[in-house]
Design a protein around this motif. Structure first.
Motif, PDB file in Angstrom:
ATOM      1  N   PRO A   1     -33.777  13.741 -33.643  1.00  0.00           N
ATOM      2  CA  PRO A   1     -33.997  12.566 -34.496  1.00  0.00           C
ATOM      3  C   PRO A   1     -32.697  11.892 -34.942  1.00  0.00           C
ATOM      4  O   PRO A   1     -32.639  10.660 -35.026  1.00  0.00           O
ATOM      5  N   VAL A   2     -31.669  12.689 -35.234  1.00  0.00           N
ATOM      6  CA  VAL A   2     -30.385  12.106 -35.641  1.00  0.00           C
ATOM      7  C   VAL A   2     -29.805  11.281 -34.503  1.00  0.00           C
ATOM      8  O   VAL A   2     -29.295  10.172 -34.720  1.00  0.00           O
ATOM      9  N   PHE A   3     -29.889  11.791 -33.281  1.00  0.00           N
ATOM     10  CA  PHE A   3     -29.381  11.050 -32.120  1.00  0.00           C
ATOM     11  C   PHE A   3     -30.139   9.730 -31.941  1.00  0.00           C
ATOM     12  O   PHE A   3     -29.534   8.680 -31.713  1.00  0.00           O
ATOM     13  N   ILE A   4     -31.440   9.777 -32.088  1.00  0.00           N
ATOM     14  CA  ILE A   4     -32.252   8.566 -31.921  1.00  0.00           C
ATOM     15  C   ILE A   4     -31.950   7.554 -33.025  1.00  0.00           C
ATOM     16  O   ILE A   4     -31.747   6.359 -32.760  1.00  0.00           O
ATOM     17  N   LEU A   5     -31.892   8.042 -34.271  1.00  0.00           N
ATOM     18  CA  LEU A   5     -31.713   7.142 -35.416  1.00  0.00           C
ATOM     19  C   LEU A   5     -30.296   6.578 -35.526  1.00  0.00           C
ATOM     20  O   LEU A   5     -30.116   5.446 -35.983  1.00  0.00           O
ATOM     21  N   THR A   6     -29.300   7.342 -35.135  1.00  0.00           N
ATOM     22  CA  THR A   6     -27.919   6.900 -35.372  1.00  0.00           C
ATOM     23  C   THR A   6     -27.180   6.449 -34.108  1.00  0.00           C
ATOM     24  O   THR A   6     -26.080   5.906 -34.203  1.00  0.00           O
TER      25      THR A   6
ATOM     26  N   ASN B   1     -36.625  17.503 -44.536  1.00  0.00           N
ATOM     27  CA  ASN B   1     -37.693  18.344 -43.968  1.00  0.00           C
ATOM     28  C   ASN B   1     -37.146  19.581 -43.264  1.00  0.00           C
ATOM     29  O   ASN B   1     -37.903  20.512 -42.987  1.00  0.00           O
ATOM     30  N   ASN B   2     -35.860  19.576 -42.943  1.00  0.00           N
ATOM     31  CA  ASN B   2     -35.206  20.734 -42.311  1.00  0.00           C
ATOM     32  C   ASN B   2     -33.913  20.993 -43.075  1.00  0.00           C
ATOM     33  O   ASN B   2     -32.822  20.876 -42.508  1.00  0.00           O
ATOM     34  N   PHE B   3     -34.049  21.343 -44.349  1.00  0.00           N
ATOM     35  CA  PHE B   3     -32.911  21.268 -45.262  1.00  0.00           C
ATOM     36  C   PHE B   3     -31.783  22.219 -44.892  1.00  0.00           C
ATOM     37  O   PHE B   3     -31.959  23.434 -44.767  1.00  0.00           O
TER      38      PHE B   3
ATOM     39  N   PRO C   1     -22.179  10.539 -36.901  1.00  0.00           N
ATOM     40  CA  PRO C   1     -23.245  11.395 -37.471  1.00  0.00           C
ATOM     41  C   PRO C   1     -23.670  12.527 -36.545  1.00  0.00           C
ATOM     42  O   PRO C   1     -23.771  13.686 -36.972  1.00  0.00           O
ATOM     43  N   ILE C   2     -23.928  12.219 -35.277  1.00  0.00           N
ATOM     44  CA  ILE C   2     -24.360  13.275 -34.352  1.00  0.00           C
ATOM     45  C   ILE C   2     -23.220  14.247 -34.066  1.00  0.00           C
ATOM     46  O   ILE C   2     -23.445  15.456 -33.898  1.00  0.00           O
ATOM     47  N   ALA C   3     -21.969  13.754 -34.069  1.00  0.00           N
ATOM     48  CA  ALA C   3     -20.821  14.641 -33.862  1.00  0.00           C
ATOM     49  C   ALA C   3     -20.716  15.657 -34.998  1.00  0.00           C
ATOM     50  O   ALA C   3     -20.420  16.836 -34.766  1.00  0.00           O
ATOM     51  N   GLY C   4     -20.978  15.224 -36.224  1.00  0.00           N
ATOM     52  CA  GLY C   4     -20.951  16.128 -37.364  1.00  0.00           C
ATOM     53  C   GLY C   4     -22.032  17.190 -37.271  1.00  0.00           C
ATOM     54  O   GLY C   4     -21.797  18.368 -37.567  1.00  0.00           O
ATOM     55  N   CYS C   5     -23.226  16.781 -36.840  1.00  0.00           N
ATOM     56  CA  CYS C   5     -24.333  17.733 -36.697  1.00  0.00           C
ATOM     57  C   CYS C   5     -24.039  18.779 -35.625  1.00  0.00           C
ATOM     58  O   CYS C   5     -24.247  19.983 -35.833  1.00  0.00           O
ATOM     59  N   ILE C   6     -23.547  18.311 -34.473  1.00  0.00           N
ATOM     60  CA  ILE C   6     -23.213  19.245 -33.391  1.00  0.00           C
ATOM     61  C   ILE C   6     -22.104  20.191 -33.831  1.00  0.00           C
ATOM     62  O   ILE C   6     -22.158  21.403 -33.572  1.00  0.00           O
ATOM     63  N   SER C   7     -21.107  19.653 -34.534  1.00  0.00           N
ATOM     64  CA  SER C   7     -20.004  20.484 -35.041  1.00  0.00           C
ATOM     65  C   SER C   7     -20.520  21.571 -35.965  1.00  0.00           C
ATOM     66  O   SER C   7     -20.089  22.732 -35.883  1.00  0.00           O
ATOM     67  N   TYR C   8     -21.442  21.211 -36.834  1.00  0.00           N
ATOM     68  CA  TYR C   8     -22.002  22.198 -37.765  1.00  0.00           C
ATOM     69  C   TYR C   8     -22.650  23.348 -37.010  1.00  0.00           C
ATOM     70  O   TYR C   8     -22.387  24.529 -37.302  1.00  0.00           O
ATOM     71  N   PHE C   9     -23.501  23.030 -36.035  1.00  0.00           N
ATOM     72  CA  PHE C   9     -24.222  24.083 -35.314  1.00  0.00           C
ATOM     73  C   PHE C   9     -23.292  24.922 -34.426  1.00  0.00           C
ATOM     74  O   PHE C   9     -23.593  26.086 -34.148  1.00  0.00           O
ATOM     75  N   LEU C  10     -22.166  24.348 -34.008  1.00  0.00           N
ATOM     76  CA  LEU C  10     -21.195  25.123 -33.233  1.00  0.00           C
ATOM     77  C   LEU C  10     -20.365  26.050 -34.107  1.00  0.00           C
ATOM     78  O   LEU C  10     -19.953  27.127 -33.673  1.00  0.00           O
TER      79      LEU C  10
ATOM     80  N   GLU D   1     -35.473  26.022 -32.528  1.00  0.00           N
ATOM     81  CA  GLU D   1     -36.503  25.567 -33.470  1.00  0.00           C
ATOM     82  C   GLU D   1     -35.901  24.942 -34.730  1.00  0.00           C
ATOM     83  O   GLU D   1     -36.542  24.154 -35.416  1.00  0.00           O
ATOM     84  N   ILE D   2     -34.650  25.308 -35.033  1.00  0.00           N
ATOM     85  CA  ILE D   2     -33.941  24.735 -36.183  1.00  0.00           C
ATOM     86  C   ILE D   2     -33.085  23.543 -35.740  1.00  0.00           C
ATOM     87  O   ILE D   2     -33.063  22.501 -36.396  1.00  0.00           O
ATOM     88  N   ARG D   3     -32.394  23.696 -34.598  1.00  0.00           N
ATOM     89  CA  ARG D   3     -31.473  22.653 -34.142  1.00  0.00           C
ATOM     90  C   ARG D   3     -32.188  21.386 -33.658  1.00  0.00           C
ATOM     91  O   ARG D   3     -31.829  20.275 -34.050  1.00  0.00           O
ATOM     92  N   ASN D   4     -33.166  21.570 -32.796  1.00  0.00           N
ATOM     93  CA  ASN D   4     -33.782  20.404 -32.142  1.00  0.00           C
ATOM     94  C   ASN D   4     -34.443  19.414 -33.090  1.00  0.00           C
ATOM     95  O   ASN D   4     -34.306  18.195 -32.893  1.00  0.00           O
ATOM     96  N   PRO D   5     -35.163  19.882 -34.142  1.00  0.00           N
ATOM     97  CA  PRO D   5     -35.774  18.912 -35.067  1.00  0.00           C
ATOM     98  C   PRO D   5     -34.753  18.109 -35.871  1.00  0.00           C
ATOM     99  O   PRO D   5     -35.118  17.145 -36.549  1.00  0.00           O
ATOM    100  N   ILE D   6     -33.477  18.515 -35.798  1.00  0.00           N
ATOM    101  CA  ILE D   6     -32.414  17.758 -36.472  1.00  0.00           C
ATOM    102  C   ILE D   6     -31.634  16.911 -35.467  1.00  0.00           C
ATOM    103  O   ILE D   6     -31.477  15.701 -35.648  1.00  0.00           O
ATOM    104  N   LEU D   7     -31.159  17.534 -34.396  1.00  0.00           N
ATOM    105  CA  LEU D   7     -30.289  16.836 -33.452  1.00  0.00           C
ATOM    106  C   LEU D   7     -30.974  15.662 -32.763  1.00  0.00           C
ATOM    107  O   LEU D   7     -30.389  14.575 -32.658  1.00  0.00           O
TER     108      LEU D   7
END
Length: 201
Positions: free
Chosen positions: A44-49, A98-100, A18-27, A36-42
């Motif tokens: 929580p995703v890292f903590i939760l997954t 919340n950060n669609f 999950p976190i690899a997919g998120c990082i890939s998207y932002f790269l 301000e857009i990346r951190n509220p996603i990366l």
């Protein structure tokens, strides 16, 4: 060789997908993505997954419901999958909602579909490879991002393909799965992402 292949199994463990997919998207995305857009996603995703599943594993191990981090037995695998599904739903409805970002929203829905399919197959005594399920999901997500943003990420796709081969070799060498279980896992991951791309590609 055994040490190297076991390290591969740890390095490409499904909790990192999950976190690899998120990082890939932002790269990859050409869209402007400030902190301000990346951190509220990366975060929580890292903590939760990643963090919570690791803590949960130690709890499951201490109460005798998991023998090791690869949960080799059929009866052990359902508990991590239940927890994984709950955490993925939390990511979708509390973090991504919340950060669609459409691409990430449907990426996580694809991961949920893959996890549910894997859990369902457990009831038919089929131990699908969650490692390959994760690699298949990430591979197809990268391919779709490349098409979506019209960006050449051949090197990234090639590296994930190589990593998938190494993971499959590792799981076979360690006698964790049979070839059909690996192939089914990979195709579940790929197909789950293919089903969702029509909504954002």
């Amino acid at each position: 060789m055994r040490v190297f292949l076991k390290a591969i199994s740890y390095l490409f463990h499904p909790i990192f997908i999950p976190i690899a997919g998120c990082i890939s998207y932002f790269l990859i995305t050409p869209k402007y993505s400030p902190p301000e857009i990346r951190n509220p996603i990366l975060l929580p995703v890292f903590i939760l997954t990643v963090i919570i599943p690791i803590i949960t594993f130690f709890i499951l191990k201490n109460i005798g419901l998991a023998s090791n981090i690869f949960v080799p037995q059929l009866r052990e695998r359902k508990y991590p999958l239940y927890i994984n599904l709950i955490l993925l739903f939390l990511v979708v409805y509390k973090v991504i909602f919340n950060n669609f970002i459409a691409e990430l929203h449907f990426y996580f829905l694809g991961l949920i579909a893959a996890s549910m399919t894997t859990l369902l197959l457990l009831f038919f005594k089929l131990k699908v490879s969650m490692h390959l399920m994760g690699m298949g999901s990430l591979f197809m997500f990268l391919v779709c991002l490349s098409i979506h943003f019209e960006k050449n990420i051949t090197i990234a796709v090639s590296l994930v393909t190589l990593a998938s081969g190494l993971v499959a070799t590792s799981r076979l060498y360690l006698k964790a799965h049979s070839k059909p279980e690996l192939l089914i896992g990979f195709f579940i991951g790929m197909i789950s992402q293919l089903i969702t791309i029509r909504y954002w590609l």
